[in-house]
Enzyme design. Structure first.
Site, PDB file in Angstrom:
ATOM      1  N   LEU A  44      -4.951  -6.813  -2.658  1.00  0.00           N
ATOM      2  CA  LEU A  44      -4.500  -5.593  -1.981  1.00  0.00           C
ATOM      3  C   LEU A  44      -2.982  -5.591  -2.110  1.00  0.00           C
ATOM      4  CD1 LEU A  44      -6.314  -5.123   1.467  1.00  0.00           C
ATOM      5  CD2 LEU A  44      -6.247  -3.498  -0.424  1.00  0.00           C
ATOM      6  N   ASP A  45      -2.393  -4.483  -2.524  1.00  0.00           N
ATOM      7  CA  ASP A  45      -0.941  -4.401  -2.632  1.00  0.00           C
ATOM      8  C   ASP A  45      -0.301  -4.728  -1.284  1.00  0.00           C
ATOM      9  OD1 ASP A  45      -1.161  -3.627  -5.256  1.00  0.00           O
ATOM     10  OD2 ASP A  45      -0.979  -1.486  -4.837  1.00  0.00           O
ATOM     11  N   PRO A  46       0.927  -5.302  -1.293  1.00  0.00           N
ATOM     12  CA  PRO A  46       1.594  -5.625  -0.022  1.00  0.00           C
ATOM     13  C   PRO A  46       1.678  -4.448   0.946  1.00  0.00           C
ATOM     14  CG  PRO A  46       2.749  -6.679  -1.826  1.00  0.00           C
ATOM     15  CD  PRO A  46       1.688  -5.813  -2.455  1.00  0.00           C
ATOM     16  N   MET A  47       1.872  -3.219   0.440  1.00  0.00           N
ATOM     17  CA  MET A  47       1.977  -2.060   1.342  1.00  0.00           C
ATOM     18  C   MET A  47       0.632  -1.670   1.949  1.00  0.00           C
ATOM     19  SD  MET A  47       2.193   1.488  -0.838  1.00  0.00           S
ATOM     20  CE  MET A  47       1.357   2.439   0.438  1.00  0.00           C
ATOM     21  N   ALA A  48      -0.466  -2.129   1.346  1.00  0.00           N
ATOM     22  CA  ALA A  48      -1.810  -1.773   1.818  1.00  0.00           C
ATOM     23  C   ALA A  48      -2.247  -2.692   2.953  1.00  0.00           C
ATOM     24  CB  ALA A  48      -2.805  -1.843   0.674  1.00  0.00           C
TER      25      ALA A  48
END
Length: 302
Positions: A44-48
């Protein structure tokens, strides 16, 4: 002296917070549980935020099943601004103040184009590789690569809310779907461009956000409570049909595949031996082909 690590087996489902990388969550969990072996099931992307299953021990054998499973997301798209990465962490590459007047009817007409089997081009800022190099590294070097489109399925696409320059959607989709690409494509279809500003994964395979654990809360649990939070390997396949072996079938399944005249079987099947979950197999054309075997002890081995 290094503490002896435990041979834990099973899955811990984490509700990842914004700003943490998936690998950081993995390392924190491995430390908290003092686990010998651990792996996640797709980043999962860090922003997600949201559901991130972490596999321990023998459960790492089936990480690919979770990686290939259907997912569900809640996504917020900002309209009128495009970024190089397709999300809020990228550099702005275009602005368009001419955002159309949004109505439920208009948005539903546009979203209908993205439901079902569609072709999607993955974003350059992704972990996909070109000649052994991750695309995101090539993108950072300013190299333009033609990314091959892929076939995906958007099972459900629901409009949750919207205002003059953004919309929130719920997406249930097949493996390989990039929500950033979906945000970009929806922005293009609306004629004004757009990018992803928030993303929450609410489901990965059988695991939902409602039962996912917060890392901060996990830290406060006793070690016994931590162990109790580990879901069994079998839980990954809880919605799959069951086949119970009899003694004379074991050799065939383990070595050659087992012919089974069972109409309720289809695709991935849970295999039981003496009421214990021991393997998963694939049922195709009347034959069970074993794929992965597991020992009886699902949680801790001596």
């Amino acid at each position: 002296m290094k503490k002896n690590r435990l041979n834990l087996n099973g899955v811990v489902v984490i509700n990842k917070t914004q700003g943490l990388s998936s690998n950081k969550v993995l390392q924190k969990l491995k430390y908290l549980f003092n686990a010998q072996k651990a792996g996640h099931t797709g980043t999962l992307d860090p922003m997600a935020t949201g559901v991130l299953p972490i596999c321990f021990g023998r459960a790492t054998k089936i990480a690919q099943y979770l990686l290939d499973s259907d997912k569900e997301y809640i996504a917020t798209i900002k309209l009128g601004i495009e970024t190089d990465s397709g999300d809020a962490e990228g550099e702005i590459i275009a602005k368009n103040a001419d955002i159309p007047e949004l109505t439920v009817e208009y948005l539903e007409t546009v979203l209908a184009k993205f439901r079902g089997d569609i072709v999607q081009i993955p974003p350059m800022y992704s972990a996909l590789k070109h000649n052994g190099q991750p695309l995101y590294k090539l993108a950072r070097e300013g190299k333009a690569i033609e990314v091959k489109p892929r076939n995906i399925n958007i099972y459900e696409l629901e409009l949750l809310e919207f205002n003059t320059d953004s919309l929130k959607i719920r997406v249930k989709c097949s493996k390989g779907t990039y929500i950033r690409s979906l945000a970009i494509d929806i922005g293009k279809a609306l004629g004004c461009g757009g990018h992803l500003i928030a993303l929450q994964r609410t489901q990965s395979g059988p695991f939902r956000i409602e039962t996912a654990l917060d890392l901060d809360n996990l830290k406060d649990l006793s070690f016994e409570q931590k162990l109790a939070s580990i879901a069994s390997v079998e839980s990954v396949f809880i919605d799959k049909p069951i086949y119970s072996l009899v003694e004379e079938e074991k050799d065939d399944l383990y070595k050659r595949g087992l012919f089974a005249d069972k109409s309720h079987l289809d695709g991935t099947v849970r295999i039981y031996d003496d009421e214990k979950f021991v393997a998963i197999a694939e049922f195709d054309k009347g034959k069970l082909i074993s794929k992965k075997f597991f020992d009886q002890d699902i949680f801790i081995s001596e």
